[in-house]
Design an enzyme around this catalytic site. Sequence first.
Site, PDB file in Angstrom:
ATOM      1  N   VAL A   1      -8.934  -8.970 -19.268  1.00  0.00           N
ATOM      2  CA  VAL A   1      -8.936 -10.307 -18.727  1.00  0.00           C
ATOM      3  C   VAL A   1      -8.399 -11.001 -18.468  1.00  0.00           C
ATOM      4  O   VAL A   1      -7.578 -11.534 -17.473  1.00  0.00           O
ATOM      5  CB  VAL A   1     -10.652 -10.976 -19.286  1.00  0.00           C
ATOM      6  CG1 VAL A   1     -10.476 -12.392 -18.599  1.00  0.00           C
ATOM      7  CG2 VAL A   1     -11.655 -10.354 -19.329  1.00  0.00           C
TER       8      VAL A   1
ATOM      9  N   CYS B   1     -19.457  -4.765 -20.836  1.00  0.00           N
ATOM     10  CA  CYS B   1     -19.168  -5.505 -20.250  1.00  0.00           C
ATOM     11  C   CYS B   1     -20.749  -5.918 -20.240  1.00  0.00           C
ATOM     12  O   CYS B   1     -21.383  -5.966 -21.468  1.00  0.00           O
ATOM     13  CB  CYS B   1     -18.968  -5.948 -18.921  1.00  0.00           C
ATOM     14  SG  CYS B   1     -17.178  -6.943 -19.008  1.00  0.00           S
TER      15      CYS B   1
ATOM     16  N   GLY C   1     -28.488   5.899 -10.653  1.00  0.00           N
ATOM     17  CA  GLY C   1     -27.556   7.140 -10.695  1.00  0.00           C
ATOM     18  C   GLY C   1     -27.742   7.324 -12.160  1.00  0.00           C
ATOM     19  O   GLY C   1     -28.816   7.415 -12.992  1.00  0.00           O
TER      20      GLY C   1
HETATM   21  C1  UDX Z   1     -19.147  -6.265 -15.247  1.00  0.00           C
HETATM   22  C2  UDX Z   1     -19.566  -7.318 -14.285  1.00  0.00           C
HETATM   23  O1  UDX Z   1     -19.544  -6.464 -12.631  1.00  0.00           O
HETATM   24  C3  UDX Z   1     -18.162  -8.073 -14.367  1.00  0.00           C
HETATM   25  O2  UDX Z   1     -18.130  -9.295 -12.834  1.00  0.00           O
HETATM   26  C4  UDX Z   1     -18.033  -8.748 -15.273  1.00  0.00           C
HETATM   27  O3  UDX Z   1     -17.011  -9.495 -15.035  1.00  0.00           O
HETATM   28  C5  UDX Z   1     -18.030  -7.289 -16.392  1.00  0.00           C
HETATM   29  O4  UDX Z   1     -18.766  -7.026 -16.185  1.00  0.00           O
HETATM   30  P1  UDX Z   1     -17.531  -3.977 -14.778  1.00  0.00           P
HETATM   31  O5  UDX Z   1     -17.787  -3.749 -16.065  1.00  0.00           O
HETATM   32  O6  UDX Z   1     -16.474  -3.779 -14.580  1.00  0.00           O
HETATM   33  O7  UDX Z   1     -18.155  -5.242 -14.376  1.00  0.00           O
HETATM   34  O8  UDX Z   1     -18.432  -2.721 -14.127  1.00  0.00           O
HETATM   35  P2  UDX Z   1     -19.627  -2.793 -12.287  1.00  0.00           P
HETATM   36  O9  UDX Z   1     -18.858  -2.958 -11.750  1.00  0.00           O
HETATM   37  O10 UDX Z   1     -19.948  -3.883 -12.689  1.00  0.00           O
HETATM   38  O11 UDX Z   1     -20.346  -1.260 -12.732  1.00  0.00           O
HETATM   39  C6  UDX Z   1     -20.755  -1.854 -14.430  1.00  0.00           C
HETATM   40  C7  UDX Z   1     -21.404  -0.549 -14.748  1.00  0.00           C
HETATM   41  O12 UDX Z   1     -22.801   0.121 -13.839  1.00  0.00           O
HETATM   42  C8  UDX Z   1     -21.149   1.111 -14.752  1.00  0.00           C
HETATM   43  O13 UDX Z   1     -21.130   2.361 -15.440  1.00  0.00           O
HETATM   44  C9  UDX Z   1     -21.353   1.261 -12.886  1.00  0.00           C
HETATM   45  O14 UDX Z   1     -20.923   2.348 -12.786  1.00  0.00           O
HETATM   46  C10 UDX Z   1     -22.731   1.277 -12.909  1.00  0.00           C
HETATM   47  N1  UDX Z   1     -23.265   0.435 -11.767  1.00  0.00           N
HETATM   48  C11 UDX Z   1     -22.963  -0.109 -10.970  1.00  0.00           C
HETATM   49  C12 UDX Z   1     -24.654   1.299 -11.391  1.00  0.00           C
HETATM   50  O15 UDX Z   1     -25.260   2.238 -12.088  1.00  0.00           O
HETATM   51  N2  UDX Z   1     -25.411   1.246 -10.197  1.00  0.00           N
HETATM   52  C13 UDX Z   1     -24.623  -0.189  -9.094  1.00  0.00           C
HETATM   53  O16 UDX Z   1     -25.291  -0.102  -8.476  1.00  0.00           O
HETATM   54  C14 UDX Z   1     -23.338  -1.051  -9.653  1.00  0.00           C
END
Ligand code: UDX
Length: 434
Positions: free
Chosen positions: A11, A260, A253
Amino acid sequence: MDISIIGAGHVGLVTGACFADLGNRVVMVDHDTKRITALKAGTMPFYEPGLEELVHRGVADKRLRFTSSMKEAVDQGLIIFICVGTPSRPNGEADLSAVEHVCRQIASALRSYRLIVEKSTVPVETGEWIKRTMQLAVRKGVPYDVASNPEFLREGQAVQDFMNPDRIVLGVESKRAKALLLELYQPLKAPVVVTDVKSAELIKHASNSFLAVKISFINAIAQLCDWVGADVVKVAEGMGLDKRIGRAFLDAGVGYGGFCLPKDTAAFIRIAEKHGFDFQLLKAAASLNTEQRQRFVKRIAQTLWNLNTKTVGVLGLAFKPNTDDLRYAPSIEIIQMLQDEGAAIRAFDPKAMAQANGLFTGVTFCRDVYETARGADCLVVITEWNEFKELDFARIKKLMRQPVIVDGRNIYDPDSLRRLGFRYVGIGRGQGSG
Ligand code: UDX
């Protein structure tokens, strides 16, 4: 404007580099002197697309600089962003000791008005604690404001997300704080939600928790699809066209990971508990998420029979594509469970191999997908890197001991792989999951 960033993590570094790129003078401080020395030498602490160029440009144009001196940062920045880590404590609560620590440091260095902004992901009421801590330590009569400005950037597309936010959330308590933050964010031309500090804090935890629920919901639907022979990809498509639902975050998945979503849902459950609310919806999302990895390993076992004589090729270790971040990555639990069943693991990830080396034991790390496939009884997809989507499957089939693909991210078309002679198992792909 003169900005200070405390904490050069995902961040902080992205926020600082982007604000510098927008023309502000930014000084960044971190208690990790090694990280500051490396950044001064132009070395990034993690992989994030586009960030290295941005940092180099900011430093070259003398708009961005790094320091280990908190005093220097407090002296320079009119607006001071707190971007330190708030990891999980064993009971799931957010550990705010780093936030408290920097508040004391800021307070003792404060000589004139500063706007202190919490940007780390923090539980509701943290702003109250920051104010109380400041009041105890700041010199008499020195003015300051405390505000909340949560960040919603995603790893792997953090720079793009910062520069093109869906919204900017400002939790403020004074006209001066509001004016300063509106001026700072004006160049991004994004919708701005101006509210009180507590509501701003809640927007962040509520948003991340809702995303976790949405992912667990589609993973629950995927389980149903496996049982009745329906296709979750089509179900998500049909659901997602409803504007009230939206297609985003409906990719079934192996479940969500990263620093986060798991941590923020756990912290939100704890906060709710503290206020007498049993957040069962979130608890269900979290346990479904854990279950999803266990189900994935069970599918591999159902497909391969005795795992203890098998070699499993793992494609993807990072918690998601375009990052080298392994924190709370699904690959960690899945590989551990496979190894517990006696399977031999070969693995490849385009960016996270250096981090993986210190984290996994007994895993054969491979230089590419094809070396991972060599002698494997199945290939399992855990991270949906683009480079895994178009492979030379004829070559892979020759390299593998048996042509089996267990697709934990539904990146392949079941029928095309079947036509190539592979046994394909997806997540909730119905007929295609046999
Ligand atoms: C997240 C939030 O999206 C973001 O707004 C916040 O600021 C920080 O946390 P991030 O942790 O970078 O961001 O990843 P994100 O893209 O949200 O994916 C999180 C997890 O969910 C990943 O493991 C991803 O593989 C999984 N995911 C995401 C799914 O399994 N299915 C989806 O449809 C989307």
